[in-house]
Design a protein around this motif. Structure first.
Motif, short mmCIF file in Angstrom:
data_model
loop_
_atom_site.label_atom_id
_atom_site.label_comp_id
_atom_site.label_asym_id
_atom_site.label_seq_id
_atom_site.Cartn_x
_atom_site.Cartn_y
_atom_site.Cartn_z
N CYS A 241 0.91 -1.00 -0.04
CA CYS A 241 0.01 0.05 0.08
C CYS A 241 0.79 1.19 0.10
CB CYS A 241 -0.80 -0.05 1.11
SG CYS A 241 -2.15 -1.32 1.27
N CYS B 203 -0.03 3.71 -3.13
CA CYS B 203 -1.40 3.95 -3.23
C CYS B 203 -2.16 5.18 -3.07
CB CYS B 203 -2.22 2.55 -2.60
SG CYS B 203 -3.87 2.78 -3.05
N SER B 204 -2.72 5.60 -3.86
CA SER B 204 -3.38 6.94 -3.71
C SER B 204 -4.81 6.86 -2.90
CB SER B 204 -3.47 7.78 -5.02
OG SER B 204 -4.51 6.84 -5.82
N ALA B 205 -5.18 5.73 -2.70
CA ALA B 205 -6.74 5.58 -2.23
C ALA B 205 -6.39 4.97 -0.58
CB ALA B 205 -7.22 4.47 -2.86
N ARG B 206 -5.12 4.77 -0.28
CA ARG B 206 -4.73 4.37 1.04
C ARG B 206 -5.77 4.96 2.18
NH1 ARG B 206 1.19 4.35 3.67
NH2 ARG B 206 0.66 2.97 5.66
N ARG B 207 -5.56 6.16 2.40
CA ARG B 207 -6.42 6.68 3.53
C ARG B 207 -8.17 6.20 3.35
NH1 ARG B 207 -4.67 12.20 5.46
NH2 ARG B 207 -5.74 11.60 7.34
N ALA B 208 -8.58 6.39 2.08
CA ALA B 208 -10.18 6.04 1.91
C ALA B 208 -10.26 4.49 2.12
CB ALA B 208 -10.32 6.50 0.45
N CYS B 209 -9.21 3.52 1.81
CA CYS B 209 -9.39 2.32 1.90
C CYS B 209 -9.35 2.11 3.45
CB CYS B 209 -8.22 1.80 1.27
SG CYS B 209 -7.88 -0.11 1.44
N TRP C 59 -5.77 -3.65 4.65
CA TRP C 59 -6.59 -2.44 4.31
C TRP C 59 -5.77 -1.17 4.66
CZ3 TRP C 59 -11.27 -2.59 1.70
CH2 TRP C 59 -11.83 -3.86 1.59
N GLY C 60 -5.47 -0.29 3.71
CA GLY C 60 -5.09 1.00 4.24
C GLY C 60 -3.54 0.86 4.66
#
Length: 77
Positions: free
Chosen positions: A25, A28-34, A50-51
Motif C-alpha cells: 500500500c 497507493c493514492s487510495a490508502r486513506r480512503a481504503c 487495508w489502508g
C-alpha cells in the motif's frame, strides 16, 4: 503468471503481515480512503490488508478512530 505480469520484488521473502501491508500500500493514492472504509464497515472484525495496516494494527487503531469520530460530532457506529 502470464505475459507482462511480474512477480513482486519480495517474492520468496518471509514477510510479516505488517511488512506486506506496508509494501503493498505504500504508493497507493487510495490508502486513506481504503482504511476509512474498512474501519467503518468491519471495525474489530477486520481481515486482510487495508489502508497499509495489518489486522492487528487496525484493531488497535479502531477505538482511537471511534473516539475521534465522536469528538467531531460524527456517528459513533
Amino acid at each position: 503468471m502470464s505475459g507482462d505480469e511480474q512477480a513482486p520484488e519480495w517474492d520468496g521473502e518471509e514477510l510479516t503481515d505488517r511488512e506486506l501491508a506496508a509494501r503493498l500500500c505504500a504508493e497507493c493514492s487510495a490508502r486513506r480512503a481504503c482504511l476509512e472504509l474498512e474501519l467503518r464497515t468491519a471495525g474489530l472484525d477486520t481481515l486482510g490488508v487495508w489502508g497499509g495496516l495489518s489486522e492487528e494494527d487496525r484493531r488497535a487503531l479502531y477505538p482511537v478512530w471511534l473516539a475521534r469520530r465522536g469528538r467531531r460530532g460524527g456517528p459513533s457506529s
